[in-house]
Design a protein around this motif. Structure first.
Motif, PDB file in Angstrom:
ATOM      1  N   LEU A  27       0.835  -1.209   0.000  1.00 12.22           N
ATOM      2  CA  LEU A  27       0.000   0.000   0.000  1.00 12.22           C
ATOM      3  C   LEU A  27       0.869   1.259   0.000  1.00 12.22           C
ATOM      4  O   LEU A  27       0.600   2.218  -0.736  1.00 12.22           O
ATOM      5  CB  LEU A  27      -0.935  -0.014   1.208  1.00 12.22           C
ATOM      6  CG  LEU A  27      -1.865   1.194   1.352  1.00 12.22           C
ATOM      7  CD1 LEU A  27      -2.783   1.293   0.137  1.00 12.22           C
ATOM      8  CD2 LEU A  27      -2.676   1.071   2.641  1.00 12.22           C
ATOM      9  N   ARG A  28       1.934   1.232   0.840  1.00 14.27           N
ATOM     10  CA  ARG A  28       2.833   2.393   0.866  1.00 14.27           C
ATOM     11  C   ARG A  28       3.515   2.619  -0.498  1.00 14.27           C
ATOM     12  O   ARG A  28       3.708   3.736  -0.957  1.00 14.27           O
ATOM     13  CB  ARG A  28       3.880   2.190   1.968  1.00 14.27           C
ATOM     14  CG  ARG A  28       3.308   2.354   3.379  1.00 14.27           C
ATOM     15  CD  ARG A  28       4.420   2.494   4.386  1.00 14.27           C
ATOM     16  NE  ARG A  28       5.236   1.300   4.445  1.00 14.27           N
ATOM     17  CZ  ARG A  28       4.991   0.265   5.247  1.00 14.27           C
ATOM     18  NH1 ARG A  28       3.966   0.285   6.080  1.00 14.27           N
ATOM     19  NH2 ARG A  28       5.800  -0.789   5.264  1.00 14.27           N
ATOM     20  N   ARG A  30       2.335   1.839  -3.430  1.00 13.57           N
ATOM     21  CA  ARG A  30       1.350   2.369  -4.376  1.00 13.57           C
ATOM     22  C   ARG A  30       1.084   3.858  -4.108  1.00 13.57           C
ATOM     23  O   ARG A  30       0.949   4.649  -5.030  1.00 13.57           O
ATOM     24  CB  ARG A  30       0.051   1.566  -4.260  1.00 13.57           C
ATOM     25  CG  ARG A  30       0.181   0.156  -4.802  1.00 13.57           C
ATOM     26  CD  ARG A  30      -1.125  -0.605  -4.623  1.00 13.57           C
ATOM     27  NE  ARG A  30      -1.011  -1.966  -5.143  1.00 13.57           N
ATOM     28  CZ  ARG A  30      -2.011  -2.846  -5.088  1.00 13.57           C
ATOM     29  NH1 ARG A  30      -3.179  -2.496  -4.529  1.00 13.57           N
ATOM     30  NH2 ARG A  30      -1.835  -4.058  -5.594  1.00 13.57           N
ATOM     31  N   VAL A  31       0.987   4.217  -2.823  1.00 13.93           N
ATOM     32  CA  VAL A  31       0.762   5.626  -2.478  1.00 13.93           C
ATOM     33  C   VAL A  31       1.920   6.492  -2.949  1.00 13.93           C
ATOM     34  O   VAL A  31       1.753   7.582  -3.503  1.00 13.93           O
ATOM     35  CB  VAL A  31       0.529   5.776  -0.964  1.00 13.93           C
ATOM     36  CG1 VAL A  31       0.509   7.250  -0.576  1.00 13.93           C
ATOM     37  CG2 VAL A  31      -0.767   5.103  -0.552  1.00 13.93           C
ATOM     38  N   LEU A  34       1.812   6.897  -6.636  1.00 13.41           N
ATOM     39  CA  LEU A  34       0.743   7.834  -6.998  1.00 13.41           C
ATOM     40  C   LEU A  34       1.165   9.282  -6.764  1.00 13.41           C
ATOM     41  O   LEU A  34       0.877  10.175  -7.582  1.00 13.41           O
ATOM     42  CB  LEU A  34      -0.513   7.507  -6.179  1.00 13.41           C
ATOM     43  CG  LEU A  34      -1.746   8.385  -6.472  1.00 13.41           C
ATOM     44  CD1 LEU A  34      -2.159   8.243  -7.931  1.00 13.41           C
ATOM     45  CD2 LEU A  34      -2.901   7.993  -5.550  1.00 13.41           C
ATOM     46  N   LEU A  35       1.904   9.530  -5.667  1.00 11.81           N
ATOM     47  CA  LEU A  35       2.382  10.882  -5.395  1.00 11.81           C
ATOM     48  C   LEU A  35       3.388  11.339  -6.452  1.00 11.81           C
ATOM     49  O   LEU A  35       3.382  12.502  -6.895  1.00 11.81           O
ATOM     50  CB  LEU A  35       3.016  10.926  -3.993  1.00 11.81           C
ATOM     51  CG  LEU A  35       2.054  10.782  -2.818  1.00 11.81           C
ATOM     52  CD1 LEU A  35       2.846  10.722  -1.498  1.00 11.81           C
ATOM     53  CD2 LEU A  35       1.054  11.923  -2.792  1.00 11.81           C
TER      54      LEU A  35
END
Length: 260
Positions: A27-28, A30-31, A34-35
């Motif tokens: 999840l980290r 992917r975040v 995305l940033l």
């Protein structure tokens, strides 16, 4: 069966269940991705905005310099066009004025020519081939501001119809006194051009004018005008004018018509 007492029961530690998250690192990641993508997209949008909005400093300065040069060229061309328009306007005014003067002079000449032609026709009807056919018309002698200097003008007229072109020499002589003695001056002695005679060639009439300068102390008494024609059909013209008479303009134009 034996009863169980509390003292016999061995106390046990109850452990709470542990929840293990196996997908936190994904999840980290992917975040973070995305940033990064969001930041890249934002930069592209900002760069596009700078390009489209004309806020790039170098390009803006270049465009401003180009427009400044074009403006200077346009202003220079405008100034040249204005100056050229002023020159054309002045030239047009000069040409209009000159044209008006020429028209006025043409009307004057045509009027004078018609008058002379009328005089010629009248004289032709009055004379025969055996009489003199050369005349001096409209003689004028005007004193100038400088002492001893005069301006003269007259018209030499030939009225014999069978003579197409009149050729000959014109002589002028001033008689008077200088220091108490009689003296006669030829044209070469008082004319500005220094010529003794004038060679003339004309059809019906010839305008003659000029300035004369008399010696200091000379007392003019008369003026003799002679025309020696080369045409065999014409006779010599010789006319003497009293100096006191020719200095006063005649009021009647017909009085200026003199015959040999």
């Amino acid at each position: 069966m034996k009863p169980v007492t509390s003292s016999q029961v061995k106390a046990k530690r109850i452990k709470s269940p542990r929840i293990v998250h196996h997908q936190d690192h994904r999840l980290r990641w992917r975040v973070g991705l995305l940033l990064v993508l969001t930041a890249g997209i934002a930069w592209q949008i900002y760069s596009f905005g700078l390009t489209q909005g004309g806020f790039r400093k170098t390009e803006s300065e270049r465009e401003q310099a180009r427009l400044t040069r074009e403006l200077e060229k346009t202003q220079s061309a405008l100034q040249e066009a204005r100056a050229e328009a002023v020159r054309y306007r002045r030239q047009a005014e000069i040409e209009v004025k000159a044209s008006r003067q020429l028209q006025e002079e043409l009307v004057r000449i045509q009027t004078e020519r018609a008058s002379l032609k009328s005089d010629v026709e009248m004289l032709r009807s009055l004379i025969s081939d055996d009489n003199g056919s050369l005349y001096i018309r409209s003689f004028r002698m005007q004193p100038l501001s400088e002492p001893g200097r005069y301006r003269y003008s007259f018209t030499l007229v030939q009225v014999l119809e069978k003579v197409d072109v009149t050729k000959g020499k014109l002589l002028m002589k001033v008689s008077g006194k200088l220091k108490g003695k009689r003296k006669r001056l030829d044209r070469s002695e008082f004319a500005d051009d220094g010529e003794k005679v004038l060679k003339l060639e004309f059809s019906n009439y010839q305008d003659v004018s000029g300035d004369m300068r008399l010696p200091d102390g000379f007392e003019a008494q008369s003026l003799l005008i002679e025309f020696l024609p080369r045409n065999k059909e014409l006779k010599k013209l010789s006319k003497r004018f009293s100096w006191s008479d020719i200095l006063v303009p005649a009021e009647d134009e017909s009085n200026g018509l003199e015959q040999r």
